[in-house]
Write a protein that holds these residues in place. Structure first.
Motif, short mmCIF file in Angstrom:
data_model
loop_
_atom_site.label_atom_id
_atom_site.label_comp_id
_atom_site.label_asym_id
_atom_site.label_seq_id
_atom_site.Cartn_x
_atom_site.Cartn_y
_atom_site.Cartn_z
N ARG A 45 -6.37 40.01 -8.40
CA ARG A 45 -6.97 40.41 -7.12
C ARG A 45 -8.03 39.39 -6.70
N ARG A 46 -7.91 38.99 -5.47
CA ARG A 46 -8.85 38.00 -4.95
C ARG A 46 -9.24 38.42 -3.55
N THR A 47 -10.43 38.92 -3.39
CA THR A 47 -10.87 39.44 -2.10
C THR A 47 -12.19 38.78 -1.71
N GLU A 48 -12.66 39.15 -0.54
CA GLU A 48 -13.92 38.59 -0.06
C GLU A 48 -15.05 38.92 -1.03
N ARG A 49 -15.06 40.17 -1.49
CA ARG A 49 -16.12 40.61 -2.39
C ARG A 49 -16.15 39.79 -3.68
N THR A 50 -14.98 39.59 -4.26
CA THR A 50 -14.92 38.95 -5.58
C THR A 50 -14.82 37.43 -5.52
N ALA A 51 -15.00 36.86 -4.35
CA ALA A 51 -14.81 35.41 -4.17
C ALA A 51 -15.61 34.59 -5.19
N THR A 52 -16.87 35.00 -5.44
CA THR A 52 -17.68 34.18 -6.35
C THR A 52 -17.19 34.24 -7.79
N MET A 53 -16.49 35.32 -8.14
CA MET A 53 -15.95 35.39 -9.50
C MET A 53 -14.87 34.34 -9.72
N TRP A 54 -14.22 33.96 -8.62
CA TRP A 54 -13.17 32.94 -8.70
C TRP A 54 -13.77 31.54 -8.64
N GLY A 55 -15.07 31.48 -8.45
CA GLY A 55 -15.72 30.17 -8.30
C GLY A 55 -16.22 29.61 -9.61
N GLU A 56 -17.25 28.82 -9.49
CA GLU A 56 -17.79 28.07 -10.62
C GLU A 56 -18.55 28.97 -11.60
N ALA A 57 -18.41 28.69 -12.88
CA ALA A 57 -19.14 29.43 -13.90
C ALA A 57 -20.63 29.15 -13.77
N GLY A 58 -21.44 30.11 -14.24
CA GLY A 58 -22.89 29.91 -14.20
C GLY A 58 -23.53 30.41 -12.92
N HIS A 59 -22.72 31.00 -12.04
CA HIS A 59 -23.27 31.55 -10.80
C HIS A 59 -23.32 33.07 -10.88
N ALA A 60 -24.07 33.68 -9.95
CA ALA A 60 -24.23 35.13 -9.94
C ALA A 60 -23.16 35.79 -9.07
N TYR A 61 -22.56 36.86 -9.59
CA TYR A 61 -21.68 37.70 -8.79
C TYR A 61 -22.41 39.03 -8.64
N VAL A 62 -22.81 39.34 -7.42
CA VAL A 62 -23.55 40.57 -7.16
C VAL A 62 -22.76 41.46 -6.21
N TYR A 63 -22.58 42.73 -6.59
CA TYR A 63 -21.86 43.64 -5.71
C TYR A 63 -22.61 44.96 -5.60
N LEU A 64 -22.25 45.72 -4.57
CA LEU A 64 -22.87 47.01 -4.32
C LEU A 64 -21.97 48.10 -4.89
N ILE A 65 -22.56 49.06 -5.58
CA ILE A 65 -21.75 50.13 -6.13
C ILE A 65 -22.29 51.49 -5.72
N TYR A 66 -21.41 52.44 -5.54
CA TYR A 66 -21.75 53.80 -5.12
C TYR A 66 -22.58 53.78 -3.83
N GLY A 67 -22.40 52.72 -3.06
CA GLY A 67 -23.06 52.66 -1.77
C GLY A 67 -24.55 52.50 -1.80
#
Length: 183
Positions: A45-67
């Motif tokens: 799965r590759r979506t707008e939200r998870t874009a940074t997970m597909w990117g370079e290592a060493g970066h932050a992936y931050v997401y919102l949960i439960y609103g």
DNA sequence: TCTAGGATCGGCT
DNA sequence: GCCGATCCTAGAT
């Protein structure tokens, strides 16, 4: 899994106009990418939200949960392998008063949960993609030489992923045992 | 465009 | 231990 284990005991630093705050990490979880049903990139799965997970290592992936809560992850492998480590908890080593203010004075549960940790450090989606390897990003991780002994590393299944089938039982949660207890 | 559900937290019982 | 808050995300239509 290797990065998750190594992150225990490392310092997570945060610089904002309000000042500096730092946590020593005590709890993390590994998310193993496309073959891990609990991972946001499961099955490729590759979506707008998870874009940074597909990117370079060493970066932050931050997401919102439960609103209402944010969760901070450290992107690992890179190079087409979207894996990450969820940062679930830490103890204050600097800027405790600042973090207390952000947390509404909850000293006993300052950063013992992914949402609380982000609130204590004022981390939001704006920090998605931040380079965790340089102070210039305002959010970075350092090794100050402290090492967590192998005998003090507790491993358990991950929290809140019961829906993930077989992967739900994988022992990918790493806890520094001397700080275990808070969830 | 619609809808279900979530890598959580804190207040209440 | 239980449960509601709250809204974004992703997949279905």
């Amino acid at each position: 899994m290797e990065v998750a284990r190594e992150l225990l005991g490392r310092l997570l630093l945060r610089r904002t106009p309000e000042g500096l705050a730092a946590l020593r990490l005590t709890e993390v979880e590994a998310y193993l990418g496309v073959e891990d049903a609990a991972c946001h990139t499961f099955g490729g799965r590759r979506t707008e939200r998870t874009a940074t997970m597909w990117g370079e290592a060493g970066h932050a992936y931050v997401y919102l949960i439960y609103g209402m809560h944010h969760c901070l992850n450290v992107v690992t492998v890179g190079d087409g392998h979207p894996e990450a480590v969820l940062v679930r908890g830490g103890v204050a080593v600097a800027g405790e008063e600042l973090m207390l203010r952000r947390r509404g004075g909850r000293r006993r549960s300052l950063a013992d949960g992914p949402g609380k940790l982000c609130q204590a450090l004022a981390i939001t989606r704006d920090d998605d993609g931040a380079d965790l390897c340089t102070p210039e990003s305002g959010l970075w991780i350092v090794d100050d030489g402290l090492r967590v002994a192998e005998g003090e590393v507790l491993r358990t299944p991950r929290v809140g992923v019961d829906y993930a089938g077989e992967a739900a039982a994988w022992p990918l949660r790493f806890v520094w045992s001397r700080y275990a207890g808070g969830r």
